[in-house]
Design an enzyme around this catalytic site. Structure first.
Site, PDB file in Angstrom:
ATOM      1  N   ARG A  17       0.856  -1.188   0.000  1.00 47.62           N
ATOM      2  CA  ARG A  17       0.000   0.000   0.000  1.00 47.62           C
ATOM      3  C   ARG A  17       0.891   1.236   0.000  1.00 47.62           C
ATOM      4  O   ARG A  17       1.698   1.413   0.913  1.00 47.62           O
ATOM      5  CB  ARG A  17      -0.903   0.015   1.239  1.00 47.62           C
ATOM      6  CG  ARG A  17      -1.680   1.312   1.373  1.00 47.62           C
ATOM      7  CD  ARG A  17      -2.576   1.359   2.620  1.00 47.62           C
ATOM      8  NE  ARG A  17      -3.215   2.667   2.658  1.00 47.62           N
ATOM      9  CZ  ARG A  17      -3.243   3.468   3.717  1.00 47.62           C
ATOM     10  NH1 ARG A  17      -2.709   3.097   4.869  1.00 47.62           N
ATOM     11  NH2 ARG A  17      -3.827   4.646   3.649  1.00 47.62           N
TER      12      ARG A  17
ATOM     13  N   HIS B 110      -3.041  10.932   0.820  1.00 51.71           N
ATOM     14  CA  HIS B 110      -2.456  10.710   2.147  1.00 51.71           C
ATOM     15  C   HIS B 110      -1.800  12.029   2.556  1.00 51.71           C
ATOM     16  O   HIS B 110      -0.601  12.104   2.804  1.00 51.71           O
ATOM     17  CB  HIS B 110      -1.466   9.541   2.113  1.00 51.71           C
ATOM     18  CG  HIS B 110      -1.210   8.902   3.455  1.00 51.71           C
ATOM     19  ND1 HIS B 110      -1.344   7.560   3.707  1.00 51.71           N
ATOM     20  CD2 HIS B 110      -0.820   9.436   4.642  1.00 51.71           C
ATOM     21  CE1 HIS B 110      -1.034   7.295   4.969  1.00 51.71           C
ATOM     22  NE2 HIS B 110      -0.713   8.426   5.569  1.00 51.71           N
TER      23      HIS B 110
ATOM     24  N   GLU C 258      -7.563   8.382   6.559  1.00 52.75           N
ATOM     25  CA  GLU C 258      -7.850   9.015   7.848  1.00 52.75           C
ATOM     26  C   GLU C 258      -8.386  10.447   7.749  1.00 52.75           C
ATOM     27  O   GLU C 258      -7.729  11.392   8.216  1.00 52.75           O
ATOM     28  CB  GLU C 258      -6.601   8.990   8.737  1.00 52.75           C
ATOM     29  CG  GLU C 258      -6.033   7.595   8.952  1.00 52.75           C
ATOM     30  CD  GLU C 258      -4.938   7.559  10.027  1.00 52.75           C
ATOM     31  OE1 GLU C 258      -4.439   8.630  10.413  1.00 52.75           O
ATOM     32  OE2 GLU C 258      -4.608   6.456  10.486  1.00 52.75           O
TER      33      GLU C 258
ATOM     34  N   ASN D  15      -7.358   1.578   9.999  1.00 50.73           N
ATOM     35  CA  ASN D  15      -6.055   1.801  10.643  1.00 50.73           C
ATOM     36  C   ASN D  15      -6.271   1.723  12.143  1.00 50.73           C
ATOM     37  O   ASN D  15      -7.103   2.456  12.690  1.00 50.73           O
ATOM     38  CB  ASN D  15      -5.492   3.186  10.295  1.00 50.73           C
ATOM     39  CG  ASN D  15      -5.075   3.293   8.839  1.00 50.73           C
ATOM     40  OD1 ASN D  15      -5.154   2.326   8.084  1.00 50.73           O
ATOM     41  ND2 ASN D  15      -4.641   4.475   8.439  1.00 50.73           N
TER      42      ASN D  15
ATOM     43  N   TYR E  43      -4.245   1.499  15.923  1.00 51.66           N
ATOM     44  CA  TYR E  43      -2.995   1.584  16.683  1.00 51.66           C
ATOM     45  C   TYR E  43      -3.183   1.404  18.188  1.00 51.66           C
ATOM     46  O   TYR E  43      -2.357   0.813  18.856  1.00 51.66           O
ATOM     47  CB  TYR E  43      -2.309   2.937  16.437  1.00 51.66           C
ATOM     48  CG  TYR E  43      -1.715   3.055  15.055  1.00 51.66           C
ATOM     49  CD1 TYR E  43      -0.446   2.549  14.796  1.00 51.66           C
ATOM     50  CD2 TYR E  43      -2.429   3.636  14.010  1.00 51.66           C
ATOM     51  CE1 TYR E  43       0.117   2.633  13.529  1.00 51.66           C
ATOM     52  CE2 TYR E  43      -1.868   3.720  12.740  1.00 51.66           C
ATOM     53  CZ  TYR E  43      -0.601   3.223  12.506  1.00 51.66           C
ATOM     54  OH  TYR E  43      -0.059   3.298  11.255  1.00 51.66           O
TER      55      TYR E  43
ATOM     56  N   GLU F 198      -3.406  -0.162   8.130  1.00 49.66           N
ATOM     57  CA  GLU F 198      -2.239   0.227   8.922  1.00 49.66           C
ATOM     58  C   GLU F 198      -2.363  -0.351  10.325  1.00 49.66           C
ATOM     59  O   GLU F 198      -3.429  -0.285  10.936  1.00 49.66           O
ATOM     60  CB  GLU F 198      -2.124   1.755   9.105  1.00 49.66           C
ATOM     61  CG  GLU F 198      -1.679   2.506   7.889  1.00 49.66           C
ATOM     62  CD  GLU F 198      -1.565   4.014   8.139  1.00 49.66           C
ATOM     63  OE1 GLU F 198      -1.294   4.417   9.292  1.00 49.66           O
ATOM     64  OE2 GLU F 198      -1.761   4.766   7.169  1.00 49.66           O
TER      65      GLU F 198
HETATM   66  C1  FCB Z   1      -1.300   7.189  10.760  1.00 54.39           C
HETATM   67  C2  FCB Z   1      -0.916   7.734   9.415  1.00 54.39           C
HETATM   68  C3  FCB Z   1       0.434   7.264   8.922  1.00 54.39           C
HETATM   69  C4  FCB Z   1       1.440   7.184  10.034  1.00 54.39           C
HETATM   70  C5  FCB Z   1       0.883   6.419  11.214  1.00 54.39           C
HETATM   71  C6  FCB Z   1       1.852   6.241  12.355  1.00 54.39           C
HETATM   72  O1  FCB Z   1      -2.191   8.059  11.369  1.00 54.39           O
HETATM   73  O2  FCB Z   1      -1.884   7.384   8.459  1.00 54.39           O
HETATM   74  O3  FCB Z   1       0.832   8.117   7.891  1.00 54.39           O
HETATM   75  O4  FCB Z   1       1.852   8.449  10.374  1.00 54.39           O
HETATM   76  O5  FCB Z   1      -0.270   7.039  11.686  1.00 54.39           O
END
Ligand code: FCB
Length: 483
Positions: free
Chosen positions: A77, A121, A166, A294, A296, A354
């Site tokens: 990607r 992006h 995002e 995404n 995290y 992500e």
């Molecule tokens: C996300 C972004 C990516 C990167 C990660 C850590 O929010 O999409 O570009 O910065 O965080």
């Protein structure tokens, strides 16, 4: 190895973004982007870092694809820099900018890596910012024109198109808190921007369908998992509202063709509800083929009447261990997010577009590392695989057990979600390379591959070898089962 098998054909990939890795910002006719302008403004990024050179991927893309090839993964990607294609955002296209992506796609094809391309992006052409950027409704139309042009030119070469990455981050960090380009600070503008981003998404989906582009199209959202900090009613209410602003505000228009009433009501009360024209929501709600997620971390939410700027919502970090970003490591949240979205919105397919972690990685001479842990098998960078990886036996190494742990535990939760019927089709680790982490500059390292910026040398971390095993075996070890 005792482990859990992923479905046949499950895609294992890595993700990057144009401004974070390409460099070559003034080459082959590329126009200025808002991130060039922002990062060159004093005080905006860590130590004034910019993407001027980044990972020099623009020149080293062939080597970088080679690294993915050796990692044994199946998909990549990346994002397309709008100002390479239309230096002024619209009007005259720049052939040389497009050629770069053609070369990249040629190389990916030779390596049998399946391309997923993000159209936006975050690197908006500065010329469009000068006309109001995403706060200007026209930008949605210009985005759709750019998207249509790129999809047409790269027709048949890209497996999946991702309109936006995002949009919450673009709208809020870019226009409300000012931490990201273009660095504005105004809630009303930010909320209007969310609408224009969503509208531009819908227009691009419409163009994709009208042009009969092969492949699939979707959008990537940062699903921010929120839990109430306590069981108190007001904290639960605040958490629900935070979920509304972060997540439902984007999921509902895309999947249900309507903004969530509670958040709309709040925005109206604050006098910041967006201007929406007739028919916009029908455009935004055009069916997509997949949702990109995404994920995290999670956040805890506390009601705080003093936090007037954030609707009484105060975000607290969770209690668990943290990455170098200060983000709580909370793997079971991935399971919760995937199953929840599947249940409520039922996208046809989901990709994790992500997931990954920053840790303070450092290079060690291999002698030094070998003395401490002998017999590490299967390393991409160490002496055993030295010839195969193209790195010599005395290459430095990067030991990153926390990243292996982070990824392994998240992969396991993804596997669990699949068992429960979530149509999860692939997983993209953020990121292939250490890179320009926006306002944090080069201070945060997310890569499976370490980048020594002064020399631009790439050194696969131990997590890259770990990932190669996962991808090759399509299996996650049971030792990652713990929540
Ligand atoms: C996300 C972004 C990516 C990167 C990660 C850590 O929010 O999409 O570009 O910065 O965080």
């Amino acid at each position: 190895m005792a482990g859990k098998q992923f479905p046949r054909g499950f895609l294992w990939g890595v993700a990057t973004a144009s401004y974070q890795i390409e460099g070559a910002v003034a080459e082959d006719g590329r126009g200025e982007s808002i991130w060039d302008r922002f990062s060159h403004t004093p005080g905006k990024t860590w130590e004034g870092d910019t993407g001027d050179t980044a990972c020099d991927h623009y020149h080293r893309y062939a080597e970088d694809v080679g690294l993915m090839e050796r990692m044994g993964i199946s998909a990549y990607r990346f994002s397309i820099a709008w100002p390479r294609i239309f230096p002024a955002g619209r009007g005259q296209p720049n052939r040389k900018g497009l050629d770069f992506y053609q070369r990249l796609l040629d190389r990916l094809e030779a390596a049998r890596l399946r391309p997923f391309a993000t159209l936006y992006h975050w690197d908006l052409p500065q010329a469009l910012q000068d006309r109001g950027g995403w706060a200007n409704r026209d930008t949605a139309r210009w985005f759709a024109d750019y998207a249509a042009y790129v999809m047409e030119r790269l027709r048949g070469r890209v497996e999946a198109w991702i309109t936006h990455n995002e949009p919450w981050v673009v709208a809020y960090l870019g226009h409300v808190t000012g931490e990201h380009a273009p660095g504005l600070r105004d809630l009303r503008t930010g909320v209007q921007v969310t609408h224009h981003l969503l509208l531009s998404h819908g227009l691009a989906v419409q163009a994709f369908r009208e042009l009969g582009i092969p492949g699939k199209i979707g959008i990537t959202l940062n699903i921010q998992l929120v839990h109430p900090a306590t069981d108190r009613e007001e904290d639960r209410r605040a958490a629900h509202l935070a979920d509304g602003v972060f997540n439902r505000w984007f999921l509902e228009p895309v999947f249900k063709g309507a903004y969530p009433e509670d958040v709309w009501g709040l925005f109206r009360q604050l006098g910041v509800a967006p201007r929406v024209s007739d028919g916009d929501l029908a455009v935004i709600g055009r069916p997509v083929d997949f949702l990109g997620v995404n994920y995290y971390t999670r956040a805890l939410v506390q009601y705080d009447p003093a936090a007037t700027e954030t609707f009484g919502v105060r975000i607290l970090p969770g209690p668990g261990p943290k990455t170098a970003m200060g983000w709580e490591i909370y793997p079971q949240g991935l399971y919760e997010v995937l199953t929840g979205i599947h249940r409520v919105y039922g996208p046809r397919q989901i990709y994790i577009t992500e997931n990954g972690a920053a840790f303070p990685d450092r290079l060690e001479e291999s002698g030094e590392a070998a003395a401490r842990h002998t017999g590490q098998a299967g390393s991409l960078s160490g002496s055993r695989a030295g010839s195969a990886s193209g790195f010599s036996a005395d290459s430095p190494v990067v030991r990153d057990p926390e990243r292996i742990e982070y990824l392994g535990r998240h992969f396991y939760q993804a596997w669990r979600a699949i068992q429960d019927g979530v149509p999860l089709a692939g997983y993209f680790v953020w990121s292939l390379l250490d890179n320009f982490e926006w306002a944090f500059g080069y201070s945060k390292r997310f890569g499976l591959i370490y980048v020594d910026y002064p020399t631009q040398r790439r050194i696969p971390k131990e997590s890259a070898s770990f990932y190669r095993r996962v991808a090759e075996e399509n299996t996650i070890d049971d030792r990652f089962a713990g929540e």
